[in-house]
Motif scaffolding. Sequence first.
Motif, PDB file in Angstrom:
ATOM      1  N   GLY A  46      -0.968  12.397  -7.760  1.00 24.09           N
ATOM      2  CA  GLY A  46       0.431  12.070  -7.985  1.00 24.09           C
ATOM      3  C   GLY A  46       1.026  11.199  -6.893  1.00 24.09           C
ATOM      4  O   GLY A  46       0.360  10.811  -5.928  1.00 24.09           O
ATOM      5  N   HIS A  47       2.314  10.880  -7.075  1.00 27.54           N
ATOM      6  CA  HIS A  47       3.013   9.961  -6.176  1.00 27.54           C
ATOM      7  C   HIS A  47       4.315  10.619  -5.734  1.00 27.54           C
ATOM      8  O   HIS A  47       5.273  10.711  -6.510  1.00 27.54           O
ATOM      9  N   GLY A  88       3.170   4.746  -7.120  1.00 28.59           N
ATOM     10  CA  GLY A  88       2.168   4.480  -8.144  1.00 28.59           C
ATOM     11  C   GLY A  88       2.234   3.097  -8.750  1.00 28.59           C
ATOM     12  O   GLY A  88       1.639   2.854  -9.792  1.00 28.59           O
ATOM     13  N   ILE A  89       2.942   2.164  -8.112  1.00 20.43           N
ATOM     14  CA  ILE A  89       2.954   0.778  -8.578  1.00 20.43           C
ATOM     15  C   ILE A  89       1.655   0.115  -8.130  1.00 20.43           C
ATOM     16  O   ILE A  89       1.300   0.154  -6.949  1.00 20.43           O
ATOM     17  N   VAL A  90       0.945  -0.482  -9.070  1.00 23.03           N
ATOM     18  CA  VAL A  90      -0.348  -1.107  -8.787  1.00 23.03           C
ATOM     19  C   VAL A  90      -0.129  -2.597  -8.550  1.00 23.03           C
ATOM     20  O   VAL A  90       0.326  -3.314  -9.443  1.00 23.03           O
ATOM     21  N   PHE A  91      -0.450  -3.066  -7.351  1.00 19.32           N
ATOM     22  CA  PHE A  91      -0.260  -4.469  -7.002  1.00 19.32           C
ATOM     23  C   PHE A  91      -1.576  -5.210  -7.215  1.00 19.32           C
ATOM     24  O   PHE A  91      -2.480  -5.168  -6.374  1.00 19.32           O
ATOM     25  N   ARG A 133       0.832  -1.201   0.000  1.00 22.28           N
ATOM     26  CA  ARG A 133       0.000   0.000   0.000  1.00 22.28           C
ATOM     27  C   ARG A 133       0.873   1.259   0.000  1.00 22.28           C
ATOM     28  O   ARG A 133       0.593   2.224  -0.716  1.00 22.28           O
ATOM     29  N   GLU A 134       1.939   1.250   0.808  1.00 22.86           N
ATOM     30  CA  GLU A 134       2.816   2.411   0.865  1.00 22.86           C
ATOM     31  C   GLU A 134       3.552   2.612  -0.459  1.00 22.86           C
ATOM     32  O   GLU A 134       3.702   3.741  -0.932  1.00 22.86           O
ATOM     33  N   THR A 135       4.005   1.518  -1.066  1.00 20.55           N
ATOM     34  CA  THR A 135       4.692   1.615  -2.356  1.00 20.55           C
ATOM     35  C   THR A 135       3.741   2.109  -3.438  1.00 20.55           C
ATOM     36  O   THR A 135       4.118   2.911  -4.298  1.00 20.55           O
ATOM     37  N   PHE A 136       2.497   1.669  -3.407  1.00 17.99           N
ATOM     38  CA  PHE A 136       1.488   2.183  -4.323  1.00 17.99           C
ATOM     39  C   PHE A 136       1.263   3.670  -4.102  1.00 17.99           C
ATOM     40  O   PHE A 136       1.198   4.461  -5.054  1.00 17.99           O
ATOM     41  N   ALA A 185      -5.021   0.863  -1.373  1.00 21.39           N
ATOM     42  CA  ALA A 185      -5.446   2.258  -1.222  1.00 21.39           C
ATOM     43  C   ALA A 185      -4.289   3.029  -0.606  1.00 21.39           C
ATOM     44  O   ALA A 185      -3.347   2.443  -0.071  1.00 21.39           O
ATOM     45  N   ARG A 186      -4.368   4.339  -0.702  1.00 18.57           N
ATOM     46  CA  ARG A 186      -3.314   5.154  -0.095  1.00 18.57           C
ATOM     47  C   ARG A 186      -3.259   4.896   1.411  1.00 18.57           C
ATOM     48  O   ARG A 186      -4.287   4.669   2.057  1.00 18.57           O
ATOM     49  N   ILE A 187      -2.027   4.994   1.948  1.00 18.26           N
ATOM     50  CA  ILE A 187      -1.845   4.721   3.369  1.00 18.26           C
ATOM     51  C   ILE A 187      -1.209   5.901   4.093  1.00 18.26           C
ATOM     52  O   ILE A 187      -1.294   6.016   5.310  1.00 18.26           O
ATOM     53  N   GLU A 188      -0.556   6.804   3.347  1.00 20.17           N
ATOM     54  CA  GLU A 188       0.089   7.979   3.937  1.00 20.17           C
ATOM     55  C   GLU A 188      -0.580   9.284   3.466  1.00 20.17           C
ATOM     56  O   GLU A 188      -0.847  10.175   4.276  1.00 20.17           O
ATOM     57  N   MET A 189      -0.809   9.394   2.170  1.00 19.44           N
ATOM     58  CA  MET A 189      -1.381  10.611   1.617  1.00 19.44           C
ATOM     59  C   MET A 189      -2.906  10.547   1.647  1.00 19.44           C
ATOM     60  O   MET A 189      -3.491   9.458   1.699  1.00 19.44           O
ATOM     61  N   PRO A 190      -3.585  11.699   1.597  1.00 21.97           N
ATOM     62  CA  PRO A 190      -5.052  11.689   1.527  1.00 21.97           C
ATOM     63  C   PRO A 190      -5.540  10.943   0.282  1.00 21.97           C
ATOM     64  O   PRO A 190      -4.844  10.878  -0.733  1.00 21.97           O
TER      65      PRO A 190
END
Length: 229
Positions: free
Chosen positions: A198-199, A178-181, A171-174, A188-193
């Motif tokens: 963007g990433h 922007g890598i889609v697993f 989730r953090e790498t996504f 889903a985002r885990i740090e940003m809103p």
Amino acid sequence: MPATGTRPAGPQVVDVRTGMFGVTGSGDTSGFGGLVRTVAMPGPSPRPYGGWFDEVVDILAEVLAEQGIAFEDAVEAVVVDREELTLHTSREHLLTVCRALRDEQDLRFELGLGVSGVHYPHETGRELHAVYHLTSVTHSRRLRLEVSVPESDPHIPSSTPVYPGHDWHERETFDFFGIVFDGHPGLARIEMPDDWVGHPQRKDYPLGGIPVEYKGAQVVPPDERRSYN
């Protein structure tokens, strides 16, 4: 079995950076704007790899062959650098390689310590990298898997079916790269809103910031500072 997989031998140039920190425009306040540096990653290593590395590679090749998968199709390159082993793995065979490394009794890399991302914007067709850190508690060994994908198709199968602890790491790498697993149970985002555009950890993400007041002095955001170039 070839020693170098499908990637060419020799150092792999991934970027040419200018300035102290690779910053362009008004963000470089270091005074080293004229510095030019080539960034090269180690290429495939020749045999013998040394230590237990040869044993792990040979056993993995045998397990893959039993499933009808050629080693060079699953592993693009074997890299030994700074006494660490990295297997550059194709995304199509990532889960098969992970399962082999986890389940084979002579390998037993049963512990996944996380997934991280890297962005090389000038490595055409391989701009985004996902890096997996695996540990064998049974044999007291560590290795790294690395999967590269283009920005235009940033999809990699989720490793959570093999290593459930990779859930939040993916989730953090996504979020940041922007890598889609694909197949992740709740990507889903885990740090940003959730509505962030963007990433932020990509190298080409705009440099920005907010004004800071420190003991009465004003520190302007990085993107508004004067340039020494």
